[in-house]
Write a protein that holds these residues in place. Structure first.
Motif, PDB file in Angstrom:
ATOM      1  N   ARG A  20     -19.520  11.265  -3.548  1.00 35.11           N
ATOM      2  CA  ARG A  20     -20.457  11.381  -2.431  1.00 35.11           C
ATOM      3  C   ARG A  20     -20.506  10.036  -1.719  1.00 35.11           C
ATOM      4  O   ARG A  20     -20.531   8.978  -2.363  1.00 35.11           O
ATOM      5  N   ILE A  21     -20.555  10.061  -0.418  1.00 34.41           N
ATOM      6  CA  ILE A  21     -20.624   8.832   0.381  1.00 34.41           C
ATOM      7  C   ILE A  21     -22.082   8.390   0.456  1.00 34.41           C
ATOM      8  O   ILE A  21     -22.953   9.164   0.845  1.00 34.41           O
ATOM      9  N   GLU A  24     -21.470   3.021   4.439  1.00 37.65           N
ATOM     10  CA  GLU A  24     -20.245   2.685   5.163  1.00 37.65           C
ATOM     11  C   GLU A  24     -20.396   1.294   5.761  1.00 37.65           C
ATOM     12  O   GLU A  24     -21.466   0.932   6.235  1.00 37.65           O
ATOM     13  N   GLN A  29     -15.881   2.901   2.888  1.00 36.11           N
ATOM     14  CA  GLN A  29     -16.934   3.776   2.400  1.00 36.11           C
ATOM     15  C   GLN A  29     -17.318   3.366   0.986  1.00 36.11           C
ATOM     16  O   GLN A  29     -16.462   2.981   0.192  1.00 36.11           O
ATOM     17  N   LYS A  31     -18.922   4.981  -2.308  1.00 38.57           N
ATOM     18  CA  LYS A  31     -19.086   6.333  -2.840  1.00 38.57           C
ATOM     19  C   LYS A  31     -19.608   6.267  -4.267  1.00 38.57           C
ATOM     20  O   LYS A  31     -19.330   5.311  -4.987  1.00 38.57           O
ATOM     21  N   ASP A 117     -19.345  14.755   0.988  1.00 36.59           N
ATOM     22  CA  ASP A 117     -20.714  14.809   1.493  1.00 36.59           C
ATOM     23  C   ASP A 117     -21.335  13.413   1.546  1.00 36.59           C
ATOM     24  O   ASP A 117     -21.024  12.556   0.719  1.00 36.59           O
ATOM     25  N   HIS A 118     -22.229  13.216   2.506  1.00 32.16           N
ATOM     26  CA  HIS A 118     -23.060  12.018   2.559  1.00 32.16           C
ATOM     27  C   HIS A 118     -24.376  12.344   1.875  1.00 32.16           C
ATOM     28  O   HIS A 118     -24.951  13.410   2.112  1.00 32.16           O
TER      29      HIS A 118
END
Length: 119
Positions: A20-21, A24, A29, A31, A117-118
């Motif tokens: 999952r992010i 940024e 990114q 994660k 997904d974020h």
């Protein structure tokens, strides 16, 4: 602008091998992922990938050796180096990599995630 609580973010999901992010910066990114079992052999031709172990122990198999990471340790897999992450028990990791990094490199597998997904 908000701070990120890693442990709180990790409570938002339970599946394995689906990063999952959580942030940024400068085309990179950040994660979070939960890992258990073996991933597939793969490489990222143009991107380095950093694995930071938050909880547990992670093995990163390389073709010529195995790197064992414990909590609070990280390893950078250089671009173009084939590797396979292995987690005998559940491991929580933070990953740092360019936004362009494909989850399983050019390899396709049932574990491959095309969209992250974020949270």
């Amino acid at each position: 602008m908000e701070k990120v609580n890693i442990e709180e973010k990790l409570t938002k999901f339970s599946d394995h091998w689906h990063p999952r992010i959580v942030g940024e910066l400068n085309g990179q990114q950040v994660k979070l992922a939960k890992l258990k079992g073996e991933f597939i052999w793969h490489e990222h031709a143009d991107e380095d990938e950093l694995f930071l172990v938050v909880k547990g122990q992670l093995k990163i198999e390389l073709r010529d050796k195995t790197i064992i990471l414990n909590e609070g340790e990280f390893f950078i897999v250089p671009k173009g180096v084939e590797h396979k992450p292995v987690a005998e028990e559940e491991v929580h990791v933070m990953l740092f990599e360019p936004a362009s990094t494909a989850h399983s490199g050019k390899e396709r597998h049932e574990l491959t995630k095309d969209k992250l997904d974020h949270i």
